[in-house]
Design a protein around this motif. Sequence first.
Motif, mmCIF file in Angstrom:
data_model
loop_
_atom_site.group_PDB
_atom_site.id
_atom_site.type_symbol
_atom_site.label_atom_id
_atom_site.label_comp_id
_atom_site.label_asym_id
_atom_site.label_seq_id
_atom_site.Cartn_x
_atom_site.Cartn_y
_atom_site.Cartn_z
ATOM 1 N N ASP A 195 0.831 -1.205 0.000
ATOM 2 C CA ASP A 195 0.000 0.000 0.000
ATOM 3 C C ASP A 195 0.864 1.253 0.000
ATOM 4 O O ASP A 195 0.551 2.237 -0.658
ATOM 5 C CB ASP A 195 -0.925 0.008 1.228
ATOM 6 C CG ASP A 195 -1.938 -1.124 1.144
ATOM 7 O OD1 ASP A 195 -2.231 -1.547 0.019
ATOM 8 O OD2 ASP A 195 -2.404 -1.595 2.206
ATOM 9 N N LEU A 196 1.946 1.192 0.775
ATOM 10 C CA LEU A 196 2.829 2.363 0.834
ATOM 11 C C LEU A 196 3.458 2.651 -0.525
ATOM 12 O O LEU A 196 3.535 3.810 -0.947
ATOM 13 C CB LEU A 196 3.950 2.092 1.847
ATOM 14 C CG LEU A 196 3.809 2.769 3.209
ATOM 15 C CD1 LEU A 196 4.937 2.323 4.125
ATOM 16 C CD2 LEU A 196 3.803 4.275 3.078
ATOM 17 N N SER A 197 3.893 1.587 -1.211
ATOM 18 C CA SER A 197 4.526 1.811 -2.514
ATOM 19 C C SER A 197 3.503 2.329 -3.508
ATOM 20 O O SER A 197 3.811 3.182 -4.344
ATOM 21 C CB SER A 197 5.222 0.547 -3.016
ATOM 22 O OG SER A 197 4.315 -0.307 -3.617
ATOM 23 N N SER A 198 2.266 1.840 -3.423
ATOM 24 C CA SER A 198 1.210 2.364 -4.308
ATOM 25 C C SER A 198 1.004 3.852 -4.047
ATOM 26 O O SER A 198 0.838 4.644 -4.974
ATOM 27 C CB SER A 198 -0.102 1.642 -4.050
ATOM 28 O OG SER A 198 -0.077 0.415 -4.651
ATOM 29 N N TRP A 199 1.008 4.221 -2.776
ATOM 30 C CA TRP A 199 0.807 5.629 -2.421
ATOM 31 C C TRP A 199 1.969 6.481 -2.947
ATOM 32 O O TRP A 199 1.755 7.547 -3.519
ATOM 33 C CB TRP A 199 0.692 5.770 -0.891
ATOM 34 C CG TRP A 199 0.398 7.181 -0.480
ATOM 35 C CD1 TRP A 199 -0.811 7.807 -0.498
ATOM 36 C CD2 TRP A 199 1.344 8.149 -0.001
ATOM 37 N NE1 TRP A 199 -0.682 9.098 -0.064
ATOM 38 C CE2 TRP A 199 0.636 9.334 0.244
ATOM 39 C CE3 TRP A 199 2.722 8.121 0.231
ATOM 40 C CZ2 TRP A 199 1.252 10.490 0.723
ATOM 41 C CZ3 TRP A 199 3.333 9.265 0.707
ATOM 42 C CH2 TRP A 199 2.605 10.434 0.947
ATOM 43 N N ASN A 224 1.519 6.640 -6.767
ATOM 44 C CA ASN A 224 0.330 7.368 -7.227
ATOM 45 C C ASN A 224 0.317 8.829 -6.822
ATOM 46 O O ASN A 224 -0.166 9.675 -7.565
ATOM 47 C CB ASN A 224 -0.935 6.717 -6.667
ATOM 48 C CG ASN A 224 -1.303 5.495 -7.445
ATOM 49 O OD1 ASN A 224 -1.194 5.486 -8.653
ATOM 50 N ND2 ASN A 224 -1.714 4.453 -6.757
ATOM 51 N N VAL A 225 0.808 9.121 -5.639
ATOM 52 C CA VAL A 225 0.702 10.495 -5.137
ATOM 53 C C VAL A 225 2.017 11.251 -5.353
ATOM 54 O O VAL A 225 2.065 12.211 -6.123
ATOM 55 C CB VAL A 225 0.275 10.506 -3.656
ATOM 56 C CG1 VAL A 225 0.154 11.920 -3.141
ATOM 57 C CG2 VAL A 225 -1.039 9.762 -3.482
ATOM 58 N N SER A 283 -3.507 -5.473 -7.716
ATOM 59 C CA SER A 283 -3.585 -4.012 -7.579
ATOM 60 C C SER A 283 -4.788 -3.468 -8.339
ATOM 61 O O SER A 283 -5.290 -4.110 -9.264
ATOM 62 C CB SER A 283 -2.304 -3.379 -8.115
ATOM 63 O OG SER A 283 -2.171 -3.686 -9.486
ATOM 64 N N ARG A 304 -4.080 8.159 -13.294
ATOM 65 C CA ARG A 304 -4.745 8.961 -12.253
ATOM 66 C C ARG A 304 -5.747 9.927 -12.854
ATOM 67 O O ARG A 304 -6.751 10.250 -12.245
ATOM 68 C CB ARG A 304 -3.707 9.754 -11.433
ATOM 69 C CG ARG A 304 -2.829 8.933 -10.530
ATOM 70 C CD ARG A 304 -3.630 8.127 -9.545
ATOM 71 N NE ARG A 304 -3.283 6.729 -9.684
ATOM 72 C CZ ARG A 304 -4.100 5.725 -9.506
ATOM 73 N NH1 ARG A 304 -5.338 5.932 -9.174
ATOM 74 N NH2 ARG A 304 -3.701 4.490 -9.665
#
Lengths: 216, 298, 426
Positions: free
Chosen positions: A170-174, A177-178, B58, B234
Motif C-alpha cells: 500500500d505504501l509503494s502504491s501511495w 500514485n501520489v 492491484s 490517475r
Amino acid sequence: MIFLRRQLPIIITLITGLLFAGQYYVPHPASEQMLTSATKWMQIIGGFALILGVTSLFHQHAVKIGRQEAGWGYSLVLYVAMLGTIAVGLWANGKESVDGAMTAFGWVYNFMMVPLQGTMFAILAFFIASAAYRSFRARSREAAVLLVAAVIVMMGRVPLGEYLIPLSGDLSSWILNVLNSSVRRAILIGVSLGAIALSFKIIFGVERSYLGGGKE
Amino acid sequence: MRGPARLFSPITDHVSLITVMSFAERMLKIDRRIIFLVIGLCTLLPLLYPVGLPIKISSEVRGVYDHIESLPEGATLVLSLDFDPASKPELYPQAIALLRHAFKKNLRVIALTLWVSGTGMAEQIVTQVAKELGKETGKDYTFLGWSPGGQAVIINMGQDLYSAFPSDYSGKPTKGLPVLEGVRNLKDITYLVSLGAGRPGVEEWYVFGKDKYKFEMGGGCTGVMAPGLYPLLRSGQINGLIGGLRGAAEYESLIDQKGKAVAGMDAQSATHVAIIVLVIICNLFYFSMRQQKSVGQG
Amino acid sequence: MKREAYGVKRWDACSACWLLFMIVSMMGVLASQALAESLITAPQDVRVFDTPSDSGESLTVQWAPAPGDSPDIRYQVLVGDAATTDPQKLTVVGEFPSNSKYVRDVKTAWWTRTAEKTWHQVMIKSAKGLEIKNDQPYAVAVATVQGDQRVFSSLHVAASSANWFNWNQLNNLIIGLSFAGLVFYAINYAKRHEIFLRRIPGLDAVDEAIGRATELGKPILYLTGAHDLHDPSTIAAAVILGKVAKRAALYETELMVPHREPITMAVCQEITKQAYLEAGKPDLFKDDANFFITSDQFSYTAAVDGIMLRKKPAANFFMGHYFAESLLLTETGASTGAIQIAGTDADHQLPFFVTTCDYTLIGEELYAASAYLSKEPVQIGTLRGQDIGKAVILVVLGVGAVLATVGVVTGAQWPQLALDLFRDLK
C-alpha cells in the motif's frame, strides 16, 4: 544559395508550422486528411534518408576494413550480418514463416534477433544493481529520504516484499500514485512549456541554429 | 607508425587500481562483476526452484480486467502489441493473459503492432493463444500485422481502418472479414489495450487515438515505464495499467491461469531483495568509511 | 342463539372490514398505476441538430427532463429516413433509464453548452445497421417507454456536417497564443534589459569535460537521443551540439556523434561543420564525425557501448530523449571513467541519468541549455517567458483547487465558469 539555405527553409517552417498548429483546432476531415498525408510524406522522406544513413554506415566500416584499423573484424561482421539478413529477407519475401514452416529470415529473427535483443534488455537488471550499489548512498538528508522510498517501492512491488512487510504494498502504491505522479506532472509542465516555447521560436524563425550556420 | 592492428580489439573493463584502501573503501569499489553474479544467481535459483508466493492484485490491473469482464460477447477489442523481442519477458505474459481473457469472453480481437521488429513475435502470440482456445482467424480474431508510420497509423486507423490495413498479416483483404463487421474506424471499437515498451505505445494511443476518436482504453508496459504512466492512469486517460512482470502475474492470477509471469515473480522478488541488501551493505560501508575519515581528521 | 347470532354478526363485521380493506387497497394500487401511467408523457422540447465542433457524421438530441424521470421509465432515441412520418417506423438507436444521459455528463464548457446541465443529451453516431452521413437529413424522435407503453415526441429532421473549428478548444487556443505573446514580449524585453540567469552546473561542466578530454588526448562522445528532429528535445540536443563542437574545435579535440536517425545525422553534420568554421578550424572538421549506426534501440546501444569501451572517450554527452537504453549507455560510460553530462526531457529515465552521470539537465533545463551557453537575449528572453508561464500555471493550480473545493462544498455553479477556462476539452 543563401536564399535556398536560409530563407526558404524558414519560410517553409513558418507556413507548415502554423498550418499544423492550426490543424489541431480544426475537426474537419480535410484537416485530418492533411495530417495523414503529411505524415506519409515524412515516411517517404524518412525512407530516402535511410539511404543517407546506410551509406554513412557502409562508408565508415569500409574505411575501417580498408585501413585495417583496430577492431576492423567487427566491421567485417557487420557487413556479413547486414548483407546476409538482407539476402534472406528478400529470399523469404519478408515473411518469418510460410505455411507454418520457418523461413531462413524467420530463423534469423527467432534465433538471432530475439535472443540478442533479450540479452541487451536483460543486462539492464545487472546494471541497475551495480548502479544502485555504487550511487545509492545516504550522503545527505534528501538522499536518505530517496533511499528509504526506493526500498519501500522495491519491497512493495514484489510478493516477497509484501510478505515480509505487509504494509509495503500500500505504501509503494501511495508513493507511486501520489508523490511520483505529482513530481512527474511538475516536470512535465516545465518540459511542455519549454517545448512550446522552442516550437514557437522555430516556427517564427527566432531559433535557427538547427539549420546549421551561425548568425547572419 | 602504428603497430599491427588486432582483428578484434579486446574490450577491457575499467578496473580501478586498488592501492592503500580501507576495507570499507575496497568494498565500495568492489568489482561490479561480483554484483552481476549475485543478481544472476538470484534470478536463476528461484526459476529452478520456484516458491510460489501469493500475489496481491492491484487496482490498476483490476481496472483492465474488470473492463474486459464487463464487455458483452462480440464486443471488439483492439490489442496493440507495441513491443519487440527485447521486452518479451515482461510483455509477452501480459499479451498471453489478455488474449486468453478476451477469447474466453468471446470478444472479437483485432491485433496489430506498431513496432516492425515485433511483428513476427506478435503474430506468434496471437496465433498460439487462438489455437489454444479454438478460435478462427478472420471470424473470431485477426492479426493486422505492422504498418509503417507509428502514430500516423493510429490517425489513419481513426479515419479508416481499411486504408491503414487493406489486408491482414496473411494477405487477406480486411474488408469483408466477419471479425471486422460494423468496424469502420477506431470510433467503432469497444476497447483498446496497448502493450507498449516505448514509443509508439500507450501514450501515442492515448494522444492520437483515444483523445481524438473517443474509445475506452487500457495499457500495459514494462516495469521501468510504469511509474511514468501513472499520471495517465490517475487522470482517467487510461482506465487500467498492467505494469511489468508483476502486472502480468496479477492478470494471470485474475484469469486463474498461472503462467510465465507468476513463475517469474519469485525471481523478481529475489532480485529486488538482493538489490535492497546490496544498497544497505553499500551504505554500511559508506558510513564506516566516513567515520574512519572523520576519526582520521580529528 | 344469541351467541350464534352474535357470532354471525361478528363474522359479518370482520368480512366487511376485510372487503373494505381489499377495495381500498385495490383502489390504491389502481390509483398509483393510473398515476404512474399518467406520468408517461412524451419528451418535451426535443431539439435535434448537427453536433457542433466535430468532424461530422453525428447528430445531437436534447430534451427537457420530466418530473417523473426514474429508473423504471426509459427513453428511446429513434432515427430513420427524413421522409418518415410515422415514428413507429424509426430504428431504435439507444435505450436507457430516464434518470441518465444528461448534458452535465458530456465534457463541454459553458461557452459551447446549448442547454441546461439538467437536460437530457444523446449523441447519435453511425453504428451497426445505421450510417449517419454528412449533409443527409434524418428524422429523429425520442420516446418515453414504460412496460408496453411508448409515447413519442414529435419528429425532428436534421443533417450532420463537418465543422471547421472546435469551439471547445477555444480556451486552449487563447492560452497558447497568450503564451506565444508572452514569450515574444520577454524576448523583446531581454534585448533591452539584462536578465539574471541562474547557474546550471551541468552546463558549467561542459568546458571542464572538453578540457579534460583535450588533456587526456581522448575523444568526446555526443549522443542526440532516440527521437528524430520532430521532437524538441532532439532539436535542443542539436543546438547544444553546435556549442560543444565549437569548443571541441577550439581545443582541437576529436568529436564523435553516433546517430540513430539519418535526417538528424545530416542536420548535425551541417551544425558541426558550421561550428568548426566559426571556431576558425574548418580544416579539422571531419565528415564522419557524425555517423549513422542503426535505428534499432538495442543494436545502437550495443554499438555505442562498444565505442565507449574501445575508444574510452573522456567526456560523454547524453542529450535528447532516451528510453531503456539510458542506463546501459551511462553505466558503461561510468565504468570507463568518463565525465558524463546528460540532459533529457524523458522523465522516466531521469533517475538513471541522475544516478550514473556527473551532471544532469532535468526537463526544461535541456531547452534552456542553448540560452545558457550562448547568452543571447533571444534565448534568455524565451526562458523568462517560460518562467512567467510557469508562475501563471502555479497560480491557476492554486486558485483552481480553491475554487473547485468551494464549488463542491457550497454546490455553487459560479466556480465552474472560471474552472472551465482551464479545462482540457476536446
